[in-house]
Design an enzyme around this catalytic site. Structure first.
Site, mmCIF file in Angstrom:
data_model
loop_
_atom_site.group_PDB
_atom_site.id
_atom_site.type_symbol
_atom_site.label_atom_id
_atom_site.label_comp_id
_atom_site.label_asym_id
_atom_site.label_seq_id
_atom_site.Cartn_x
_atom_site.Cartn_y
_atom_site.Cartn_z
ATOM 1 N N LYS A 1 17.388 40.880 77.938
ATOM 2 C CA LYS A 1 17.571 39.704 77.085
ATOM 3 C C LYS A 1 16.465 38.677 77.347
ATOM 4 O O LYS A 1 16.052 38.493 78.492
ATOM 5 C CB LYS A 1 18.932 39.094 77.455
ATOM 6 C CG LYS A 1 19.331 37.865 76.699
ATOM 7 C CD LYS A 1 20.693 37.368 77.194
ATOM 8 C CE LYS A 1 20.585 36.365 78.321
ATOM 9 N NZ LYS A 1 20.488 34.967 77.916
ATOM 10 N N LYS B 1 15.776 31.979 79.289
ATOM 11 C CA LYS B 1 14.953 30.781 79.411
ATOM 12 C C LYS B 1 14.569 30.449 80.842
ATOM 13 O O LYS B 1 13.719 29.592 81.065
ATOM 14 C CB LYS B 1 15.635 29.593 78.718
ATOM 15 C CG LYS B 1 16.905 29.086 79.358
ATOM 16 C CD LYS B 1 17.434 27.998 78.441
ATOM 17 C CE LYS B 1 18.778 27.427 78.763
ATOM 18 N NZ LYS B 1 19.507 27.833 79.920
ATOM 19 N N LYS C 1 23.212 37.236 87.998
ATOM 20 C CA LYS C 1 22.699 36.051 88.719
ATOM 21 C C LYS C 1 22.820 36.256 90.225
ATOM 22 O O LYS C 1 21.982 35.783 90.989
ATOM 23 C CB LYS C 1 23.442 34.788 88.283
ATOM 24 C CG LYS C 1 23.259 34.455 86.818
ATOM 25 C CD LYS C 1 22.403 33.231 86.552
ATOM 26 C CE LYS C 1 21.801 33.322 85.175
ATOM 27 N NZ LYS C 1 21.527 32.106 84.497
HETATM 28 P P1 ATP Z 1 19.261 31.187 81.728
HETATM 29 O O1 ATP Z 1 18.120 32.138 81.643
HETATM 30 O O2 ATP Z 1 18.848 29.799 82.207
HETATM 31 O O3 ATP Z 1 20.483 31.695 82.385
HETATM 32 P P2 ATP Z 1 19.816 31.657 78.918
HETATM 33 O O4 ATP Z 1 18.503 31.815 78.220
HETATM 34 O O5 ATP Z 1 20.637 32.878 79.116
HETATM 35 O O6 ATP Z 1 19.672 30.848 80.251
HETATM 36 P P3 ATP Z 1 22.006 29.887 78.309
HETATM 37 O O7 ATP Z 1 21.925 28.450 78.677
HETATM 38 O O8 ATP Z 1 22.752 30.760 79.229
HETATM 39 O O9 ATP Z 1 20.585 30.555 78.086
HETATM 40 O O10 ATP Z 1 22.553 30.032 76.848
HETATM 41 C C1 ATP Z 1 22.562 29.046 75.849
HETATM 42 C C2 ATP Z 1 22.993 29.669 74.548
HETATM 43 O O11 ATP Z 1 21.949 30.497 74.031
HETATM 44 C C3 ATP Z 1 24.218 30.580 74.685
HETATM 45 O O12 ATP Z 1 25.005 30.462 73.529
HETATM 46 C C4 ATP Z 1 23.622 31.951 74.771
HETATM 47 O O13 ATP Z 1 24.514 32.951 74.349
HETATM 48 C C5 ATP Z 1 22.437 31.817 73.819
HETATM 49 N N1 ATP Z 1 21.383 32.753 74.187
HETATM 50 C C6 ATP Z 1 20.763 32.821 75.391
HETATM 51 N N2 ATP Z 1 19.827 33.781 75.396
HETATM 52 C C7 ATP Z 1 19.868 34.348 74.153
HETATM 53 C C8 ATP Z 1 19.142 35.400 73.545
HETATM 54 N N3 ATP Z 1 18.205 36.048 74.200
HETATM 55 N N4 ATP Z 1 19.447 35.723 72.269
HETATM 56 C C9 ATP Z 1 20.404 35.064 71.599
HETATM 57 N N5 ATP Z 1 21.117 34.060 72.122
HETATM 58 C C10 ATP Z 1 20.865 33.684 73.382
#
Ligand code: ATP
Ligand code: LTN
Length: 337
Positions: free
Chosen positions: A199, A202, A117
């Site tokens: 990964k 979102k 980040k």
């Molecule tokens: P951002 O991109 O906004 O940082 P993110 O997609 O990484 O967000 P988080 O809010 O950080 O999502 O995560 C919410 C939940 O979803 C956490 O338990 C995280 O481990 C899970 N998660 C996020 N991305 C993935 C992925 N690509 N595959 C599986 N689990 C995920």
């Protein structure tokens, strides 16, 4: 363990940033739904975490409602689980401060999420972004959580939460339960559709990289069909050599419940096109009922407020007990009732 129900306590959270994706569903939400009967569950919309990256206030408020409605549409049942917004319960920020005073700069500098980040937001590498894992530890430890269902990317943060619990208990006696991570065996790290080395995230600027739970089915179908696959034509699960197709196989497996060898066998010798067409259909069918339910809940502001009000009051009651104990152990003068 929750004394009133004798069920182990589950706590998890998602930041209201970006668009909830199928990665968030497969890695986390799906397991939240499943754990609701066997566990005492608390699910938090972690808005305090979200502001570690600059947010537009109107977008943030709208997104919190969107996320809440999606949690409920995916099957989170407020009759069984406590659903609340982090900023409604002041103990989160309170315990985070205390834990900051027990967290070392060195351990926070090793966090890969911070490094990622910080690289992405170079103009705003703030103290909150650095101390993020201490706030996450507070979320978990306040409720004496036993189990924390998360995707694989959160493993490091969970380790810090455990270390902080042990460190604090080591000094002051038994205050915090030491939580375990629950990281699912399949789908714990869903990868980007266009760049399967990273990964699925979102908050990605490029919407082609993720499948959002609110993507219209037609858009979702097209994203699957255009997803990057590797050279070769066999449907295989081999994330090191064939990351693109393996990612699609794991999404297929997570949504259908079939194991990888069964999927491989079903598509043997048939190439990518029929596999992608079936997966596109499966994803579209999966999204339809969620989006229908989402539409209903999202229009009912009064219902969403009632869920959050009940959630905040239950969360405040439970976290208050831990906070009182922490302050007493630290030597703070007790506040007169
Ligand atoms: P951002 O991109 O906004 O940082 P993110 O997609 O990484 O967000 P988080 O809010 O950080 O999502 O995560 C919410 C939940 O979803 C956490 O338990 C995280 O481990 C899970 N998660 C996020 N991305 C993935 C992925 N690509 N595959 C599986 N689990 C995920
Ligand atoms: N850091 C998590 C979100 C999060 C969380 C939590 C997850 C904040 N507090 C407590 C589990 C338990 C993330 O997914 N980025």
């Amino acid at each position: 363990m929750d004394a009133s129900t004798q069920k182990p306590v589950v706590l998890s959270g998602i930041q209201p940033s970006g668009h909830l994706t199928i990665g968030n569903y497969i890695g986390a939400l799906k397991h939240w739904v499943r754990l609701q009967d066997s566990h005492q569950c608390l699910f938090v919309l972690v808005d305090l975490h979200a502001i570690t990256v600059r947010q537009d206030p109107q977008d943030l408020r709208k997104r919190c409602y969107d996320f809440l409605a999606l949690y409920l549409a995916c099957g989170i049942d407020p009759g069984k689980s406590t659903v609340f917004v982090q900023s409604h319960v002041p103990a989160h920020a309170g315990l985070a401060w205390v834990l900051n005073c027990f967290t070392y700069m060195g351990e926070l500098s090793r966090m890969t999420q911070f490094k990622d980040k910080a690289r992405k937001h170079q103009a705003n590498i703030n103290v909150g972004l650095f101390a993020y894992p201490a706030l996450m530890a507070a979320d978990i430890l306040l409720y004496q959580a036993d189990l924390v269902p998360v995707g694989a990317d959160q493993r490091q943060h969970l380790e810090i939460a455990r270390d902080l619990a042990l460190r604090f208990n080591g000094i002051y006696g038994q205050v915090f339960n030491v939580p375990e991570a629950y990281i699912p065996p399949v789908g714990a790290r869903v990868m980007s559709l266009q760049d399967p080395a990273s990964k699925m995230s979102k908050s990605d600027d490029n919407a082609a990289n993720y499948l959002a739970l609110l993507d219209p089915p037609e858009v979702a179908r097209n994203k699957i069909k255009r997803a990057v696959t590797d050279c070769g034509a066999e449907i295989a699960y081999d994330p090191d050599q064939r990351p693109g197709i393996s990612n699609l196989v794991s999404i297929y497996g997570a949504l259908s419940g079939q194991d990888f060898s069964a999927i491989q066998a079903a598509y043997a010798g048939r190439g990518y096109a029929p596999f992608k067409a079936d997966l596109a259909e499966m994803v579209a069918e999966f999204l339809k009922p969620i989006q229908q339910e989402y539409g209903k809940v999202r229009r009912d502001r009064a219902y969403m407020h009632s869920v959050l009000k009940a959630g905040a009051s239950e969360a405040a009651r439970r976290s208050g007990r831990t906070m009182d104990k922490v302050y007493r152990k630290l030597g703070f003068i007790e506040r007169e009732a």
